[in-house]
Design a protein around this motif. Structure first.
Motif, PDB file in Angstrom:
ATOM      1  N   LYS A  49       0.864  -1.385  -0.117  1.00  0.00           N
ATOM      2  CA  LYS A  49      -0.133  -0.058  -0.107  1.00  0.00           C
ATOM      3  C   LYS A  49       0.866   1.310   0.130  1.00  0.00           C
ATOM      4  CE  LYS A  49      -4.467  -1.094   0.326  1.00  0.00           C
ATOM      5  NZ  LYS A  49      -5.499  -0.591  -0.717  1.00  0.00           N
ATOM      6  N   LEU A  50       1.914   1.483   0.844  1.00  0.00           N
ATOM      7  CA  LEU A  50       2.889   2.365   0.782  1.00  0.00           C
ATOM      8  C   LEU A  50       3.798   2.453  -0.534  1.00  0.00           C
ATOM      9  CD1 LEU A  50       4.167   1.771   4.515  1.00  0.00           C
ATOM     10  CD2 LEU A  50       2.723   3.758   3.567  1.00  0.00           C
ATOM     11  N   LYS A  51       4.023   1.433  -1.095  1.00  0.00           N
ATOM     12  CA  LYS A  51       4.603   1.566  -2.460  1.00  0.00           C
ATOM     13  C   LYS A  51       3.663   2.038  -3.409  1.00  0.00           C
ATOM     14  CE  LYS A  51       6.205  -2.646  -2.627  1.00  0.00           C
ATOM     15  NZ  LYS A  51       6.955  -4.015  -2.904  1.00  0.00           N
ATOM     16  N   GLU A  52       2.447   1.605  -3.583  1.00  0.00           N
ATOM     17  CA  GLU A  52       1.592   2.100  -4.512  1.00  0.00           C
ATOM     18  C   GLU A  52       1.247   3.355  -4.467  1.00  0.00           C
ATOM     19  OE1 GLU A  52      -1.906  -0.388  -3.609  1.00  0.00           O
ATOM     20  OE2 GLU A  52      -1.101  -2.188  -4.375  1.00  0.00           O
ATOM     21  N   ALA A  53       1.343   4.335  -3.159  1.00  0.00           N
ATOM     22  CA  ALA A  53       1.026   5.448  -2.870  1.00  0.00           C
ATOM     23  C   ALA A  53       2.238   6.273  -3.051  1.00  0.00           C
ATOM     24  CB  ALA A  53       0.356   5.697  -1.469  1.00  0.00           C
ATOM     25  N   GLU A  54       3.295   5.564  -3.342  1.00  0.00           N
ATOM     26  CA  GLU A  54       4.744   6.108  -3.569  1.00  0.00           C
ATOM     27  C   GLU A  54       5.204   6.911  -2.368  1.00  0.00           C
ATOM     28  OE1 GLU A  54       4.870   8.414  -7.471  1.00  0.00           O
ATOM     29  OE2 GLU A  54       3.803   6.968  -8.376  1.00  0.00           O
ATOM     30  N   LEU A  55       4.465   6.567  -1.186  1.00  0.00           N
ATOM     31  CA  LEU A  55       5.176   6.872  -0.059  1.00  0.00           C
ATOM     32  C   LEU A  55       6.601   6.384   0.365  1.00  0.00           C
ATOM     33  CD1 LEU A  55       1.970   7.156   1.923  1.00  0.00           C
ATOM     34  CD2 LEU A  55       3.200   9.089   1.257  1.00  0.00           C
ATOM     35  N   VAL A  56       6.977   5.327  -0.266  1.00  0.00           N
ATOM     36  CA  VAL A  56       8.066   4.846   0.019  1.00  0.00           C
ATOM     37  C   VAL A  56       8.702   4.218  -1.265  1.00  0.00           C
ATOM     38  CG1 VAL A  56       7.682   3.698   2.623  1.00  0.00           C
ATOM     39  CG2 VAL A  56       7.311   2.244   0.359  1.00  0.00           C
ATOM     40  N   ALA A  57      10.165   3.979  -1.247  1.00  0.00           N
ATOM     41  CA  ALA A  57      10.650   3.640  -2.562  1.00  0.00           C
ATOM     42  C   ALA A  57      11.646   2.237  -2.022  1.00  0.00           C
ATOM     43  CB  ALA A  57      11.931   4.642  -2.942  1.00  0.00           C
ATOM     44  N   VAL A  58      11.598   1.390  -2.789  1.00  0.00           N
ATOM     45  CA  VAL A  58      12.401   0.130  -2.323  1.00  0.00           C
ATOM     46  C   VAL A  58      13.519  -0.108  -3.244  1.00  0.00           C
ATOM     47  CG1 VAL A  58      11.846  -2.308  -1.945  1.00  0.00           C
ATOM     48  CG2 VAL A  58       9.860  -0.616  -1.803  1.00  0.00           C
ATOM     49  N   GLU A  59      14.353  -0.469  -2.583  1.00  0.00           N
ATOM     50  CA  GLU A  59      15.850  -1.054  -3.161  1.00  0.00           C
ATOM     51  C   GLU A  59      16.446  -2.318  -3.045  1.00  0.00           C
ATOM     52  OE1 GLU A  59      20.418   0.371  -2.342  1.00  0.00           O
ATOM     53  OE2 GLU A  59      18.601   1.865  -1.358  1.00  0.00           O
ATOM     54  N   ARG A  60      16.587  -3.240  -3.789  1.00  0.00           N
ATOM     55  CA  ARG A  60      16.938  -4.666  -3.381  1.00  0.00           C
ATOM     56  C   ARG A  60      18.436  -4.575  -3.298  1.00  0.00           C
ATOM     57  NH1 ARG A  60      15.182  -9.482  -3.246  1.00  0.00           N
ATOM     58  NH2 ARG A  60      13.267  -9.214  -4.003  1.00  0.00           N
ATOM     59  N   ARG A  61      19.005  -4.991  -2.082  1.00  0.00           N
ATOM     60  CA  ARG A  61      20.368  -5.294  -1.767  1.00  0.00           C
ATOM     61  C   ARG A  61      20.585  -6.838  -1.565  1.00  0.00           C
ATOM     62  NH1 ARG A  61      21.516  -0.599   2.676  1.00  0.00           N
ATOM     63  NH2 ARG A  61      21.182   1.332   1.250  1.00  0.00           N
ATOM     64  N   GLY A  62      21.135  -7.396  -2.491  1.00  0.00           N
ATOM     65  CA  GLY A  62      21.125  -8.854  -2.474  1.00  0.00           C
ATOM     66  C   GLY A  62      19.954  -9.436  -2.109  1.00  0.00           C
ATOM     67  N   THR A  63      19.624 -10.186  -0.880  1.00  0.00           N
ATOM     68  CA  THR A  63      18.412 -10.667  -0.875  1.00  0.00           C
ATOM     69  C   THR A  63      17.449  -9.792  -0.012  1.00  0.00           C
ATOM     70  OG1 THR A  63      19.024 -11.739   1.153  1.00  0.00           O
ATOM     71  CG2 THR A  63      19.131 -13.076  -0.769  1.00  0.00           C
ATOM     72  N   SER A  64      17.926  -8.638   0.678  1.00  0.00           N
ATOM     73  CA  SER A  64      17.150  -7.970   1.399  1.00  0.00           C
ATOM     74  C   SER A  64      16.428  -6.804   0.498  1.00  0.00           C
ATOM     75  CB  SER A  64      17.966  -7.160   2.314  1.00  0.00           C
ATOM     76  OG  SER A  64      18.483  -7.933   3.290  1.00  0.00           O
ATOM     77  N   LEU A  65      15.302  -6.319   0.976  1.00  0.00           N
ATOM     78  CA  LEU A  65      14.487  -5.187   0.432  1.00  0.00           C
ATOM     79  C   LEU A  65      14.839  -4.043   1.337  1.00  0.00           C
ATOM     80  CD1 LEU A  65      11.302  -6.728  -0.754  1.00  0.00           C
ATOM     81  CD2 LEU A  65      13.186  -5.960  -2.088  1.00  0.00           C
ATOM     82  N   ILE A  66      15.297  -2.817   0.815  1.00  0.00           N
ATOM     83  CA  ILE A  66      15.343  -1.714   1.712  1.00  0.00           C
ATOM     84  C   ILE A  66      14.535  -0.493   1.485  1.00  0.00           C
ATOM     85  CG2 ILE A  66      17.105   0.070   2.439  1.00  0.00           C
ATOM     86  CD1 ILE A  66      17.914  -3.061   2.888  1.00  0.00           C
ATOM     87  N   TYR A  67      13.796  -0.239   2.246  1.00  0.00           N
ATOM     88  CA  TYR A  67      12.814   0.837   2.382  1.00  0.00           C
ATOM     89  C   TYR A  67      13.137   2.154   2.715  1.00  0.00           C
ATOM     90  CZ  TYR A  67       9.355  -3.009   1.414  1.00  0.00           C
ATOM     91  OH  TYR A  67       8.511  -4.076   0.890  1.00  0.00           O
ATOM     92  N   HIS A  68      12.980   3.193   1.865  1.00  0.00           N
ATOM     93  CA  HIS A  68      13.145   4.582   2.079  1.00  0.00           C
ATOM     94  C   HIS A  68      11.884   5.540   2.009  1.00  0.00           C
ATOM     95  CE1 HIS A  68      17.335   3.940   0.498  1.00  0.00           C
ATOM     96  NE2 HIS A  68      16.835   3.060   0.031  1.00  0.00           N
ATOM     97  N   LEU A  69      11.815   6.242   2.787  1.00  0.00           N
ATOM     98  CA  LEU A  69      10.886   7.097   2.754  1.00  0.00           C
ATOM     99  C   LEU A  69      10.758   8.252   1.775  1.00  0.00           C
ATOM    100  CD1 LEU A  69       8.315   8.225   4.631  1.00  0.00           C
ATOM    101  CD2 LEU A  69       9.884   9.936   5.735  1.00  0.00           C
ATOM    102  N   ASN A  70       9.758   8.628   0.999  1.00  0.00           N
ATOM    103  CA  ASN A  70       9.690   9.587   0.006  1.00  0.00           C
ATOM    104  C   ASN A  70       9.103  10.528   0.611  1.00  0.00           C
ATOM    105  OD1 ASN A  70       9.496  10.687  -2.557  1.00  0.00           O
ATOM    106  ND2 ASN A  70       8.353   9.166  -3.515  1.00  0.00           N
ATOM    107  N   THR A  71       9.726  11.497   1.089  1.00  0.00           N
ATOM    108  CA  THR A  71       9.158  12.746   1.806  1.00  0.00           C
ATOM    109  C   THR A  71       8.492  13.614   0.644  1.00  0.00           C
ATOM    110  OG1 THR A  71      11.448  13.993   1.533  1.00  0.00           O
ATOM    111  CG2 THR A  71      10.745  12.658   3.619  1.00  0.00           C
ATOM    112  N   SER A  72       9.113  13.700  -0.514  1.00  0.00           N
ATOM    113  CA  SER A  72       8.356  14.659  -1.482  1.00  0.00           C
ATOM    114  C   SER A  72       7.025  14.257  -1.883  1.00  0.00           C
ATOM    115  CB  SER A  72       9.176  14.613  -2.685  1.00  0.00           C
ATOM    116  OG  SER A  72       8.951  13.343  -3.513  1.00  0.00           O
ATOM    117  N   ILE A  73       6.669  12.912  -1.640  1.00  0.00           N
ATOM    118  CA  ILE A  73       5.248  12.718  -2.047  1.00  0.00           C
ATOM    119  C   ILE A  73       4.245  13.234  -0.733  1.00  0.00           C
ATOM    120  CG2 ILE A  73       3.568  10.878  -1.887  1.00  0.00           C
ATOM    121  CD1 ILE A  73       4.835  11.335  -4.621  1.00  0.00           C
TER     122      ILE A  73
END
Length: 89
Positions: A49-73
């Motif tokens: 839900k947070l990704k769909e709303a673009e409130l977070v961005a996700v990056e893959r590091r190896g087997t981990s998903l790293i979530y970042h806050l998208n403050t501009s949204i």
């Protein structure tokens, strides 16, 4: 992405808590999960839900998903909400 998706994402306390945790910097899905007594599938729904709303961005590091806050949204949503205020009140 629309403002309705943003406010729908913000409507749940778990998603607001995830955003609050991300305020201090990026976290892995596992680190975030450690803050909740919820199943992985339940948390996955909240993350999506947070990704769909673009409130977070996700990056893959190896087997981990790293979530970042998208403050501009968040800033855009707040500005949009404030623009609805009647200047006469």
């Amino acid at each position: 992405m629309g403002i309705n998706a943003i406010f729908e994402a913000l409507s749940h306390p778990v998603r607001r808590r995830i955003l609050a945790l991300l305020k201090n910097g990026p976290l892995s899905a596992g680190d975030l999960a450690g803050h909740f007594d919820l199943t992985k599938p339940t948390l996955s729904v909240h993350f999506n839900k947070l990704k769909e709303a673009e409130l977070v961005a996700v990056e893959r590091r190896g087997t981990s998903l790293i979530y970042h806050l998208n403050t501009s949204i968040l800033e855009e949503a707040l500005a949009g909400l404030l623009s609805l205020k009647d200047p006469e009140t």
